[in-house]
Design a protein around this motif. Structure first.
Motif, PDB file in Angstrom:
ATOM      1  N   PHE A   1       0.805  -1.317  -0.197  1.00 39.23           N
ATOM      2  CA  PHE A   1      -0.023  -0.174  -0.154  1.00 39.23           C
ATOM      3  C   PHE A   1       0.780   1.176  -0.007  1.00 39.23           C
ATOM      4  CE2 PHE A   1      -2.829  -3.111   1.528  1.00 39.23           C
ATOM      5  CZ  PHE A   1      -4.063  -3.256   0.992  1.00 39.23           C
ATOM      6  N   ALA A   2       2.191   1.184  -0.360  1.00 36.55           N
ATOM      7  CA  ALA A   2       2.910   2.306  -0.286  1.00 36.55           C
ATOM      8  C   ALA A   2       2.492   3.375  -0.886  1.00 36.55           C
ATOM      9  CB  ALA A   2       4.210   1.834  -0.784  1.00 36.55           C
ATOM     10  N   PRO A   3       1.847   3.427  -2.086  1.00 36.67           N
ATOM     11  CA  PRO A   3       1.532   4.792  -2.698  1.00 36.67           C
ATOM     12  C   PRO A   3       0.659   5.478  -1.882  1.00 36.67           C
ATOM     13  CG  PRO A   3       1.215   2.854  -4.251  1.00 36.67           C
ATOM     14  CD  PRO A   3       1.538   2.247  -2.934  1.00 36.67           C
ATOM     15  N   LEU A   4      -0.204   4.929  -0.877  1.00 39.20           N
ATOM     16  CA  LEU A   4      -1.320   5.829  -0.214  1.00 39.20           C
ATOM     17  C   LEU A   4      -0.594   6.494   1.088  1.00 39.20           C
ATOM     18  CD1 LEU A   4      -4.234   3.305  -0.263  1.00 39.20           C
ATOM     19  CD2 LEU A   4      -3.322   4.878  -1.940  1.00 39.20           C
TER      20      LEU A   4
END
Lengths: 162, 162
Positions: free
Chosen positions: A129-132
């Motif tokens: 979920f890194a992009p969030l």
DNA sequence: CATATCTCAGTAGGACTGAGATTG
DNA sequence: CCAATCTCAGTCGTACTGAGATAT
């Protein structure tokens, strides 16, 4: 002008891309896969974590109760407990007051194992979920939680069926 | 005080409930199921819609291209086209300029069919995502889109590996 | 007798792999 | 000879069903 079909350059039909259900299942698939792999490296399975976490939260309980609380099917609970018992992370004993049931209890080995799996999961999810942003994650979880609640009810929202 | 185990009253372990990946896959499962059922009532399948929508958006193309654009596996595309061809919604013809390929073309029956499926899907999704506001839906789709993009890259975000 | 639990065998559908045949 | 396409058979993991044995 000719486009080489760069794998990162594949256009998706707008009508198709506008389907949230498709997006949802695609993302769920990849996220599930990466977390499953993280657990597999520790010879574990998603259901193992679910069972251990539920035992820690609510104490010794029957397989039926574990099934209800985790959402894992009763027959898959059997397989999970088989493995966990082999690993000495839980114990399985017939309930003397109701001999239909098994009482599953978390061992101290199981407590440690739970922490190990929780850590691995947390790292895997951080990557997935890194992009969030943190705010977005919270929003996402809130929305998904409401959707799960929504789908829990088969058809009618019968809060007052008399 | 004793709680009757009301099906709507099952508590979930906080540690378990805090796992976005679990929430995601649970919700994806139920949403996917309801949309799949909506299409099944019309004797259709998710992949059929994906293929028809992609043909409409980009015109006649090979099965390999359909596979890349829809994300549906090449072998599942074969099965989908088999069915769609039987239904006269697409035609399948060997490409005279490259006889390895089949050129798949949307028929006028297929155009109508696509509208039919799109309508059914839209209704099913409106029901499945009912608890979310329009703004939330847009946020959700945006987040999921970014996550899909994120997972598209196998491991490293190698925009500049030297 | 009705119901609940645990267990096992087996089903159904989805995503995917490997390989063969054909063509470029 | 290598690469791309289409196709088929088959694998693997998941969610689930049905039924038998046991117990309340």
């Amino acid at each position: 002008m000719i486009w080489a079909m760069d794998p990162t350059d594949i256009e998706i039909a707008p009508l198709l891309d506008a389907q949230p259900s498709r997006l949802l299942s695609q993302v769920a698939l990849t996220v599930t896969r990466s977390t499953a792999q993280a657990l597999e490296r520790l010879d574990a399975h998603r259901n193992h974590f679910a069972v251990l976490a539920t035992l820690q939260a609510f104490g010794p309980q029957s397989q039926a109760e574990l099934s209800r609380r985790t959402g894992v099917d009763r027959s898959d609970i059997v397989a999970a407990i088989d493995q966990l018992e082999r690993d000495k992370t839980v114990s399985r004993a017939v309930d003397p007051t109701d001999r239909r049931q098994n009482i599953i209890t978390l061992t101290s080995v199981g407590e440690a194992r739970l922490e190990e799996l929780a850590g691995a999961l947390e790292r895997a999810q951080a990557a997935a979920f890194a992009p969030l942003s943190q705010t977005e994650m919270a929003d996402l979880v809130s929305m998904l939680g409401r959707l799960r609640e929504h789908h829990r009810r088969p058809v009618g929202d019968d809060a007052g069926t008399s």
